[in-house]
Enzyme design. Structure first.
Site, PDB file in Angstrom:
ATOM      1  CE  LYS A  23      -1.857   1.512   4.056  1.00  0.00           C
ATOM      2  NZ  LYS A  23      -1.617   2.927   4.386  1.00  0.00           N
ATOM      3  CG  ASN A  24       2.019   2.848   3.574  1.00  0.00           C
ATOM      4  OD1 ASN A  24       0.887   3.205   3.245  1.00  0.00           O
ATOM      5  ND2 ASN A  24       2.345   2.560   4.827  1.00  0.00           N
ATOM      6  CB  CYS A 119      -5.129   6.147  10.352  1.00  0.00           C
ATOM      7  SG  CYS A 119      -5.662   4.693   9.446  1.00  0.00           S
ATOM      8  NE  ARG A 124      -0.305  10.036  10.180  1.00  0.00           N
ATOM      9  CZ  ARG A 124      -0.734   9.069   9.391  1.00  0.00           C
ATOM     10  NH1 ARG A 124      -1.989   8.740   9.385  1.00  0.00           N
ATOM     11  NH2 ARG A 124       0.080   8.432   8.584  1.00  0.00           N
ATOM     12  CG  ASP A 307       2.297   1.047   9.598  1.00  0.00           C
ATOM     13  OD1 ASP A 307       1.864   1.920  10.368  1.00  0.00           O
ATOM     14  OD2 ASP A 307       2.732   1.309   8.457  1.00  0.00           O
ATOM     15  NE  ARG A 399      -7.803   4.546   4.891  1.00  0.00           N
ATOM     16  CZ  ARG A 399      -7.033   5.246   5.719  1.00  0.00           C
ATOM     17  NH1 ARG A 399      -7.423   5.442   6.946  1.00  0.00           N
ATOM     18  NH2 ARG A 399      -5.885   5.731   5.315  1.00  0.00           N
TER      19      ARG A 399
END
Ligand code: EPU
Length: 416
Positions: A23-24, A119, A124, A307, A399
């Site tokens: 994903k990232n 999220c 952040r 994560d 997601r």
């Protein structure tokens, strides 16, 4: 898409599971593709909600992006300019939308980027991204929820990151790749996704050295030519299925992985009593007779990934003894605790630490996914728990995990 997962626990998982693209890495490569001339084709892009939102943002910006029959993703920016503003309604859905800051500045010296959503795992901030943009010559204003970044002429520069932020490193790499002169990122993030971005940009003609170390050197080039590129496998998805094997006492072959990316996770899993064996097809994970306690500290790569912290907490809540988990990356990543407690876990919070007192079993309950990885942890707990668990707001899980229901079913899980 349905927003609830129902899991009947107590089935050990057996079989093979194929890991999707990361994903990232996918998200940042999609953003970076707007800097290329011609048609970029990305293979192994996971079909997950976050990727679909990135594709929608591209389309809104005037970039053609579409899925091909072979499941690859084509991205074709226009020959002229693209819209420099990311739309708020889409950008608020995911943090990775902030990666258009670097991609747009790198492409055309101007970006209007909505302060990102994503999220709810901590504050952040974007200060390090902006520090990089300013060092390379951009003027920055923040107004009405948007970052306005403009540069008449970008120039190579040296940027020291106070923390090895993944997003800031990626944004600065994208800003610098087409900026004349030499840019240097000190205390850069070293995650495998950073290396994938560097490899991708270099395949298009970029000159980036040192990705994967804390010193990245980028020599600006005038043009990037589109290429075809395959995204690395998702180490966090892989880690999640490895824990699924361990927590249910099953045996799962996790296929399509890069074992070195998984070293921090494998090391901790072995401490908990699971067996992990490297085979030609991937990593074979066998749950042990007992789950042993282990202490975890999350850190930037190659430390233990934040994560995977929630998923590990799910496993350790069933250990024979007490474990301490220290979260050093995102201050708000313990929202999972209250949900796990609803399933019988015994966890106490003390600042950035969670003290997890193992219990012999968990029971099914109605719980809520508060973020993507918390959602994954609830799935794992539910697989091991006695009885039925209903996970609300499962959209968070979709997601980041491609076909999670199908993949778990193929391993014998009772999930719908
Ligand atoms: N930070 C700052 N200032 C900044 C940027 C970051 O103080 O300008 C701080 C953050 O507040 C945080 C720490 O630095 O405390 C790490 O943040 P980082 O920038 O490294 O994270 P990110 O780029 O926002 C990416 C992943 C996350 C993953 C982190 C850490 C993407 C799209 N997201 O986020 O993935 O947790 O790196 O590895 O790449 C997930 O997949 O579930 C996820 C949240």
């Amino acid at each position: 898409m349905k927003d609830i997962l129902v899991i009947e626990g107590g089935q050990p998982l057996y079989g093979n599971v194929h890991i999707s693209g990361a994903k990232n890495a996918g998200l940042v490569l999609i953003a970076a593709s707007i800097m290329a001339e011609g048609e970029t084709i990305l293979d192994n892009v996971p079909r997950i909600c976050d990727v679909e939102v990135m594709v929608q943002i591209l389309n809104e910006m005037g970039v053609k992006a579409f899925w091909n029959e072979d499941d690859s993703l084509s991205i074709i920016p226009p020959a002229t300019t693209v819209k420099t503003q990311t739309p708020y309604e889409l950008a608020k859905k995911l943090r990775a939308s902030n990666l258009f800051l670097g991609a747009l500045l790198g492409r055309q010296g101007e970006a209007i980027v909505s302060l990102p959503g994503g999220c709810d795992i901590g504050s952040r901030p974007m200060d390090l991204h902006l520090k990089g943009a300013q060092a390379l010559g951009a003027d920055i204003d923040i107004e009405h929820g948007y970052i306005y970044a403009r540069a008449l002429q970008m120039h190579g520069s040296r940027v020291y990151l106070d923390f090895p932020s993944v997003g800031a490193t990626e944004n600065i790499m994208m800003m610098a790749v087409k900026t004349p002169g030499l840019s240097i990122i000190e205390n850069a993030a070293k995650e495998p996704e950073i290396v994938d971005l560097a490899n991708f940009l270099n395949s298009m003609g970029g000159k980036i050295r040192g990705a994967g170390t804390d010193l990245i050197k980028i020599e600006g080039v005038p043009v990037l030519n589109a290429c075809r590129y395959t995204i690395i496998p998702d180490r966090i998805e892989a880690g999640t299925y490895m824990i699924a094997a361990a927590i249910t006492g099953g045996e799962v072959l996790v296929e399509n992985v890069i074992p070195t990316h998984l070293h921090p996770i494998v090391a901790k899993l072995q401490e908990t009593g699971a067996t992990v064996q490297e085979t030609e097809q991937g990593l074979l994970v066998k749950g042990g007779q007992r789950i042993l306690p282990a202490d975890i500290k999350t850190l930037p790569y190659p430390g233990f990934p934040t994560d995977m912290q929630s998923q590990m907490m799910a496993l350790l809540s069933l250990a024979e003894g007490t474990s301490v988990i220290v979260e050093n990356v995102f201050e708000n990543r313990f929202q999972i605790v209250d949900e796990l407690k609803r399933m019988g876990a015994k966890i106490k919070l003390e600042g950035h630490s969670a003290i997890v007192e193992g219990t012999p079993s968990l029971y099914g309950a109605r719980v809520k996914a508060t973020d993507l990885r918390a959602g994954a942890a609830l799935v794992l707990s539910a697989l091991a728990a006695r009885g039925e668990t209903t996970i609300e707001e499962a959209i968070h899980i979709f997601r980041g995990y491609e076909d999670i229901e199908t993949k778990l079913k193929s391993l014998g899980a009772k999930i719908k």
